[in-house]
Enzyme design. Structure first.
Site, PDB file in Angstrom:
ATOM      1  N   ASP A  13       0.875  -1.170   0.000  1.00 58.34           N
ATOM      2  CA  ASP A  13       0.000   0.000   0.000  1.00 58.34           C
ATOM      3  C   ASP A  13       0.919   1.229   0.000  1.00 58.34           C
ATOM      4  O   ASP A  13       2.103   1.130   0.342  1.00 58.34           O
ATOM      5  CB  ASP A  13      -0.874  -0.043   1.256  1.00 58.34           C
ATOM      6  CG  ASP A  13      -1.627   1.241   1.494  1.00 58.34           C
ATOM      7  OD1 ASP A  13      -2.215   1.769   0.540  1.00 58.34           O
ATOM      8  OD2 ASP A  13      -1.606   1.727   2.641  1.00 58.34           O
ATOM      9  N   ASP A  15      -0.040   5.040   1.063  1.00 57.55           N
ATOM     10  CA  ASP A  15      -0.205   5.953   2.198  1.00 57.55           C
ATOM     11  C   ASP A  15      -0.167   5.200   3.520  1.00 57.55           C
ATOM     12  O   ASP A  15      -0.899   4.222   3.718  1.00 57.55           O
ATOM     13  CB  ASP A  15      -1.523   6.713   2.071  1.00 57.55           C
ATOM     14  CG  ASP A  15      -1.555   7.591   0.828  1.00 57.55           C
ATOM     15  OD1 ASP A  15      -1.992   8.745   0.932  1.00 57.55           O
ATOM     16  OD2 ASP A  15      -1.133   7.118  -0.247  1.00 57.55           O
ATOM     17  N   ARG A  58     -14.085  12.931  -0.345  1.00 57.69           N
ATOM     18  CA  ARG A  58     -12.861  13.627   0.082  1.00 57.69           C
ATOM     19  C   ARG A  58     -12.214  14.374  -1.073  1.00 57.69           C
ATOM     20  O   ARG A  58     -11.732  15.499  -0.903  1.00 57.69           O
ATOM     21  CB  ARG A  58     -11.888  12.628   0.702  1.00 57.69           C
ATOM     22  CG  ARG A  58     -12.305  12.158   2.097  1.00 57.69           C
ATOM     23  CD  ARG A  58     -11.349  11.133   2.653  1.00 57.69           C
ATOM     24  NE  ARG A  58     -11.495   9.836   2.012  1.00 57.69           N
ATOM     25  CZ  ARG A  58     -10.528   8.958   1.858  1.00 57.69           C
ATOM     26  NH1 ARG A  58      -9.298   9.245   2.262  1.00 57.69           N
ATOM     27  NH2 ARG A  58     -10.755   7.787   1.300  1.00 57.69           N
ATOM     28  N   ASP A 169      -2.154  -1.238   5.749  1.00 53.73           N
ATOM     29  CA  ASP A 169      -2.569  -0.795   7.082  1.00 53.73           C
ATOM     30  C   ASP A 169      -4.065  -0.587   7.223  1.00 53.73           C
ATOM     31  O   ASP A 169      -4.585  -0.549   8.339  1.00 53.73           O
ATOM     32  CB  ASP A 169      -1.870   0.523   7.438  1.00 53.73           C
ATOM     33  CG  ASP A 169      -2.436   1.696   6.649  1.00 53.73           C
ATOM     34  OD1 ASP A 169      -2.973   2.633   7.260  1.00 53.73           O
ATOM     35  OD2 ASP A 169      -2.350   1.673   5.408  1.00 53.73           O
TER      36      ASP A 169
END
Length: 213
Positions: A13, A15, A58, A169
């Site tokens: 991943d 970020d 977002r 995460d």
């Protein structure tokens, strides 16, 4: 000369895994909306809301942000400790490193090759007249998109699926972690830690090196 077969695939991943930041929050800072977007990102990573729907809302907060802000955001991005060592170790063992991200090509296209990443996939932001429109271009890279990318790269490079590792995460990483030979929760949210094959608590990617075939 015949090329050596690729021995393994490590998919990260972006970020909060490849890098310590959440890029959409850095972009939102440019519009003075960082706090609101950070709260929405946290909810998405915990799996409390649909990722694609959350991302669209977002990104809508980024409307009007100049594309010139990308350079400032890139300067603020901090690679996660141990990322270069992990990538070097994978390459030394005949593997490749991929990144699949719910973030954005506009940042990853510079960062990934600089870190030595072999292949990557992310979302793209729509812009007009030098300003972000607040929309995402094309299909969103969500949880299923991440899993699909891992499967496609596994097939493309002829890798034994058992020799694939997915590291993430957030809740949107769970499907690619399930699709990999080994799913690693890295500095992750509780729901991700509960479902992963292995949990790495500290934010240092060198801890992944012993897992690489």
């Amino acid at each position: 000369m015949q090329r050596s077969p690729v021995r393994s695939l490590v998919v990260l991943d972006a970020d909060s895994t490849l890098i310590q930041n959440e890029v959409i929050e850095l972009l939102a800072d440019e519009a003075g909306r960082g706090a609101a977007v950070a709260a929405a990102t946290e909810a998405a990573m915990r799996g409390e809301v649909d990722f694609a729907e959350s991302l669209r809302s977002r990104v809508a907060e980024l409307r009007g942000v100049p594309t010139s802000s990308f350079a400032r955001v890139r300067d603020r991005v901090e690679p996660t400790p141990g990322v270069r060592e992990l990538i070097a170790a994978v390459h030394e063992r005949g593997g490749i490193v991929a990144v699949v991200s719910g973030g954005f090509h506009e940042i990853l296209d510079d960062l990934a090759p600089e870190l030595g990443v072999d292949v990557w996939r992310a979302n793209r932001l729509q812009a007009a007249d030098g300003l972000l429109t607040g929309e995402v271009l094309g299909e969103i890279v969500d949880a299923e998109g991440k899993a699909r990318a891992l499967r496609e790269w596994t097939t493309q490079y002829g890798i034994d699926p058992r020799c694939t590792i997915a590291v993430g995460d957030g809740a949107n990483d769970l499907r690619m972690m399930a699709a990999a030979g080994l799913g690693v929760a890295f500095n992750a949210k509780p729901a991700v830690r509960a479902q992963a094959d292995l949990v790495i608590g500290r934010a240092d990617l060198r801890d992944v090196i012993p897992l690489v075939p």
